[in-house]
Design a protein around this motif. Sequence first.
Motif, PDB file in Angstrom:
ATOM      1  N   VAL A   1      -3.548   1.104  -7.872  1.00 50.77           N
ATOM      2  CA  VAL A   1      -3.217   2.049  -6.794  1.00 50.77           C
ATOM      3  C   VAL A   1      -3.660   1.484  -5.451  1.00 50.77           C
ATOM      4  CG1 VAL A   1      -3.639   4.353  -5.870  1.00 50.77           C
ATOM      5  CG2 VAL A   1      -3.310   4.028  -8.334  1.00 50.77           C
ATOM      6  N   THR A   2      -2.772   1.580  -4.464  1.00 55.24           N
ATOM      7  CA  THR A   2      -3.056   1.019  -3.134  1.00 55.24           C
ATOM      8  C   THR A   2      -3.014   2.123  -2.071  1.00 55.24           C
ATOM      9  OG1 THR A   2      -0.711   0.453  -2.912  1.00 55.24           O
ATOM     10  CG2 THR A   2      -2.192  -1.262  -3.730  1.00 55.24           C
ATOM     11  N   GLU A   3      -2.652   1.750  -0.857  1.00 56.37           N
ATOM     12  CA  GLU A   3      -2.655   2.682   0.266  1.00 56.37           C
ATOM     13  C   GLU A   3      -1.630   3.806   0.063  1.00 56.37           C
ATOM     14  OE1 GLU A   3      -3.188  -1.566   1.973  1.00 56.37           O
ATOM     15  OE2 GLU A   3      -2.135  -0.574   0.319  1.00 56.37           O
ATOM     16  N   PRO A   4      -1.894   4.996   0.622  1.00 56.78           N
ATOM     17  CA  PRO A   4      -0.975   6.127   0.472  1.00 56.78           C
ATOM     18  C   PRO A   4       0.435   5.859   0.991  1.00 56.78           C
ATOM     19  CG  PRO A   4      -3.113   6.900   1.227  1.00 56.78           C
ATOM     20  CD  PRO A   4      -3.154   5.392   1.282  1.00 56.78           C
TER      21      PRO A   4
ATOM     22  N   ARG B   1      -9.313   6.001  -1.306  1.00 55.21           N
ATOM     23  CA  ARG B   1      -8.081   5.218  -1.389  1.00 55.21           C
ATOM     24  C   ARG B   1      -8.241   3.941  -0.580  1.00 55.21           C
ATOM     25  NH1 ARG B   1      -3.221   7.928  -2.675  1.00 55.21           N
ATOM     26  NH2 ARG B   1      -2.266   5.850  -2.539  1.00 55.21           N
ATOM     27  N   LYS B   2      -7.535   2.914  -0.970  1.00 57.52           N
ATOM     28  CA  LYS B   2      -7.563   1.648  -0.247  1.00 57.52           C
ATOM     29  C   LYS B   2      -7.184   1.872   1.211  1.00 57.52           C
ATOM     30  CE  LYS B   2      -5.795  -3.087  -0.440  1.00 57.52           C
ATOM     31  NZ  LYS B   2      -4.994  -4.078  -1.192  1.00 57.52           N
ATOM     32  N   GLY B   3      -7.994   1.327   2.118  1.00 54.87           N
ATOM     33  CA  GLY B   3      -7.738   1.458   3.544  1.00 54.87           C
ATOM     34  C   GLY B   3      -8.172   2.769   4.136  1.00 54.87           C
TER      35      GLY B   3
ATOM     36  N   ILE C   1     -10.786   4.676 -13.069  1.00 55.00           N
ATOM     37  CA  ILE C   1     -10.477   6.093 -12.848  1.00 55.00           C
ATOM     38  C   ILE C   1     -11.255   6.600 -11.630  1.00 55.00           C
ATOM     39  CG2 ILE C   1      -9.982   6.552 -15.279  1.00 55.00           C
ATOM     40  CD1 ILE C   1     -12.797   7.890 -15.423  1.00 55.00           C
ATOM     41  N   ARG C   2     -10.802   7.707 -11.072  1.00 54.50           N
ATOM     42  CA  ARG C   2     -11.514   8.316  -9.941  1.00 54.50           C
ATOM     43  C   ARG C   2     -12.868   8.848 -10.393  1.00 54.50           C
ATOM     44  NH1 ARG C   2      -7.785  11.960  -5.831  1.00 54.50           N
ATOM     45  NH2 ARG C   2      -6.142  10.402  -5.458  1.00 54.50           N
ATOM     46  N   THR C   3     -13.902   8.442  -9.700  1.00 58.37           N
ATOM     47  CA  THR C   3     -15.256   8.943  -9.932  1.00 58.37           C
ATOM     48  C   THR C   3     -15.876   9.250  -8.574  1.00 58.37           C
ATOM     49  OG1 THR C   3     -16.144   6.689  -9.925  1.00 58.37           O
ATOM     50  CG2 THR C   3     -15.529   7.615 -12.075  1.00 58.37           C
TER      51      THR C   3
ATOM     52  N   LEU D   1     -12.563  11.221  -2.454  1.00 54.09           N
ATOM     53  CA  LEU D   1     -11.633  12.103  -3.147  1.00 54.09           C
ATOM     54  C   LEU D   1     -12.133  12.446  -4.544  1.00 54.09           C
ATOM     55  CD1 LEU D   1      -8.315  10.250  -2.248  1.00 54.09           C
ATOM     56  CD2 LEU D   1      -9.218  12.309  -1.148  1.00 54.09           C
ATOM     57  N   ALA D   2     -12.024  13.710  -4.899  1.00 54.61           N
ATOM     58  CA  ALA D   2     -12.288  14.137  -6.278  1.00 54.61           C
ATOM     59  C   ALA D   2     -11.055  13.828  -7.123  1.00 54.61           C
ATOM     60  CB  ALA D   2     -12.584  15.636  -6.312  1.00 54.61           C
TER      61      ALA D   2
END
Length: 579
Positions: A367-370, A343-345, A336-338, A350-351
């Motif tokens: 989850v990978t690149e946007p 993000r990858k790359g 999870i986001r902490t 990011l919160a």
Amino acid sequence: MKLKHILAGLLVATSFSSCSDDFLDKQPLSEITAETFFNTASDLQLYTNGFYRMWPSTSIYNGESSTDNIIQTELSEEMRGARLVPTTGGGWNWGYLRDINFFLQEYEKSDDEAAKSHYGGVARFFRARFYFDKFQRFGALPWYDAPIAPDDTEALTKPRDSRQYVVDKMLEDLDWAIENLNEEQNTYEVTKYTALALKSRIGLYEGTYEKYRGIDGFEKYLEASVAASAALIEDSPYQIYSTGSPEQDYLELFNSHDANETEVILARAYSEDLNIGHNVNYYTTTSSYGRPGMPKDLVNSYLNADGTRFTDAAGYNQISFTEEIQNRDPRLAQTIRTPGYTRKGQSIELAPNLGATVTGYQIIKYVTEPVYDTNGQSITDLPIYRFAEVLLNYAEAKAELGTLSQEDLDNSINSLRQRVGMPDLIMDAANATPDPFMAAQYPDVTGVNAGVILEIRRERRIELYMENFRWDDVVRWKAGQTLTQPIRGLYFSGPGEYDLTGDGSINVVLYEGDRPANPISGIQYYKLGSDFTLDENGLIDPHPDFNGRSFDENKDYLYPIPRIELQLNPNLEQNPGWK
């Protein structure tokens, strides 16, 4: 073109697999006749390529979002206790079995002995896999090992075979496959190792299913799981992927575009070149597609980094986000986001995006690149059999048999912990002081090994999160009541400004009444009682209007057989409680 792209293309292009949901009397692969086919190795390969269409296609989380592992804007029918008996469909689809049995009826005419051994093994693997999927859903089934003629009324109206008979036939198929399949490591095609992994899974499932229901003879299935797992542990090319970077190895195992052949025994290939993708980026990052989130009870189950229990601390359930994720099992920050997440790359921290997750705990696994955030464009390969699961199966089966040793733990669970720099699980210590938090979730776990079994279950839920195991684990453990427990998310003390990244900057504002004037760009604003509801303890309640969930112990572990199938075959009996 890479091998995975070739294989992915074959699965799309082949016309030799049925996509139909017709029952057992459908015509087998209409363009193929036994007189002109099944003569060469290429024929056998081409036909069996079609079986790979049994793999998941575009979604990699369905088996989790029906349980308490992934919470969405709408609770699943399973979580609400709202399943109904369908008229048709409902998973009672047998087309692939007809194709598999037709192949096994005809393939022996080939003169290529090596090809017959291997592809015969592939077909038997898929027959076991097909039956296991149905078996987990419906329980005992009629066993068919040959195609059925449309006018064979006796076969078409066959009653269910016994549960043990069906499992024994699956294991018989897998034993044949293990003996005959190629041993070469292949991440995208069935091999001997894949069959061993499935045997490990089936044996554990049935052994624990029977044990927790008091059925005699469960031991032989646990022993089958142990034997298959041991064969993979002792004599296979697989190991736990680790570069010595405990803060990123687990995350990178799942956000790599290509399956990691060190640990992944078999994967479903996705390809940007062939426009074959799934939707995990879109699912986890957008505010318009379910807003999935990890529940707080699972976050709470992650140990502290020093191996102590997070839930032993006073007030653990009302700690701010930046405090509760400090010094925890590194897999939490890789799931999870902490604070510190990028993000990858990219390098921008990011919160959690509370608009994209109903619990506040935003999932990042896979989850990978946007650039892949568009729906259906994610290309991370999906692991279907992973060496980590085999290690977990091995430890659990031995613990349930009462034969587990510290050496066994060192060769299994502790390999997973070492990847992320966690202290080893010590059997004597776990059994001496079982975790009351875990024991409350699984009150049926008793005996001298209760403590270590609870710890293995903790490891399993954490390590295999979002890999479609949770529902089946709950079923085999007879632990359906875990799905009725309160669902909660992040803790907030009330309206106010919050820093979820730990850098001293405000990134979330919770308010009541009117939206604050002159909102600041980059800050998330949410209205309490509208965008989010907090319970009396300050925890996000993602479903404040639906807390009366139920689980019927007499029926909800199985799915109902569709009504039309009971009419077509009067010798089938509906599953208990569904009449």
